[in-house]
Design an enzyme around this catalytic site. Sequence first.
Site, PDB file in Angstrom:
ATOM      1  N   GLU A 147       0.852  -1.231   0.083  1.00  0.00           N
ATOM      2  CA  GLU A 147      -0.032   0.110  -0.067  1.00  0.00           C
ATOM      3  C   GLU A 147       0.869   1.089  -0.017  1.00  0.00           C
ATOM      4  O   GLU A 147       1.975   1.442   0.720  1.00  0.00           O
ATOM      5  CB  GLU A 147      -0.832  -0.006   1.282  1.00  0.00           C
ATOM      6  CG  GLU A 147      -1.983   1.075   1.233  1.00  0.00           C
ATOM      7  CD  GLU A 147      -3.121   0.972   2.093  1.00  0.00           C
ATOM      8  OE1 GLU A 147      -4.009   1.644   2.098  1.00  0.00           O
ATOM      9  OE2 GLU A 147      -3.217   0.379   3.098  1.00  0.00           O
ATOM     10  N   GLU A 241     -13.248   1.964   1.093  1.00  0.00           N
ATOM     11  CA  GLU A 241     -12.853   1.828   2.485  1.00  0.00           C
ATOM     12  C   GLU A 241     -13.237   3.261   3.100  1.00  0.00           C
ATOM     13  O   GLU A 241     -12.985   4.244   2.493  1.00  0.00           O
ATOM     14  CB  GLU A 241     -11.376   1.734   2.593  1.00  0.00           C
ATOM     15  CG  GLU A 241     -10.729   1.666   4.108  1.00  0.00           C
ATOM     16  CD  GLU A 241      -9.103   1.863   3.704  1.00  0.00           C
ATOM     17  OE1 GLU A 241      -8.517   0.889   4.646  1.00  0.00           O
ATOM     18  OE2 GLU A 241      -8.645   2.449   3.220  1.00  0.00           O
TER      19      GLU A 241
END
Length: 298
Positions: A147, A241
């Site tokens: 990420e 998210e």
Amino acid sequence: MSKIGVHSFVWSAGSSRSDLEKALESTHRLGYKLIEFSYLDPEQVDVKWLSGRLGELGLDVAISMGLPPEGDISSEDASVVANGVDILDRAVALVRDLGGTKLAGILSSAHGKQEHSLTRKAWDTSVSALSKVADRAKAAGVTLNLEIVNRFESNMLNTAAQGLAYIRDTGASNVLLHLDTFHMNIEEADVGLAIRHAADKIGYVHIGESHRGYLGTGTIDFAAIFDALVAIGWDDYVTFESFSTTIVDRDLSLKTAIWRNLWDDNVALAHHANRFIELGLETARRKSELVCQAHLPV
């Protein structure tokens, strides 16, 4: 139809069977095809049961995590690096045992604001350690998706270009990028261009708004992002998210600075997000068709 996922923290930060069941049922009922869990401790969760429920509901699964300071694989302390490698190996095993293929998150260094600049030695130490994990993950059929997060959550990988350099150094085919629109909106010069530049090394995508709330109510140019995803032929998961003080995981909420209550009704939030992403991608596809087709007279 697009492949759209949702992070379990939209539903609950708990890991009891009832919490997990609620998250699974809600994900399935609202039409999502993947559920992402932040790392679950196999000693606290019935992995076999969870794997079975995922199969029964036809849901794919991804696991995300951030390495703790005591497991920072870029550390100068060899014992800390070894602990980080062990943490990653166990996470890979969890993904495999749940029937998934994606481990994502901050896997290259500790998750959290650092008080020092990254050194070349730390970079090389991290690359060496992750390369070994990648070999074992490949045998398990699992990809490691790094990420790319903002400067307040890592001092190592803040842009897709940095992630590409890291991947090249590992030499591993199953180490890929995990791009997140919330972080990209902070760090990238141009989010759409960054997606296009990284196209063949993207393994996972998070869609989140600039304030972590309802999509389309912040400052992110989602049309440009959906255009870029369509342009590169992205056909894998796009996972929603969002965080609010309504649902709090103490560790993650502190590290990601979740101080505001951006939503109370998670069902309305998730329903809106699914429609927003589906329509955004469909609109981008239709625009692409108009640009690419000549529509000559017959």
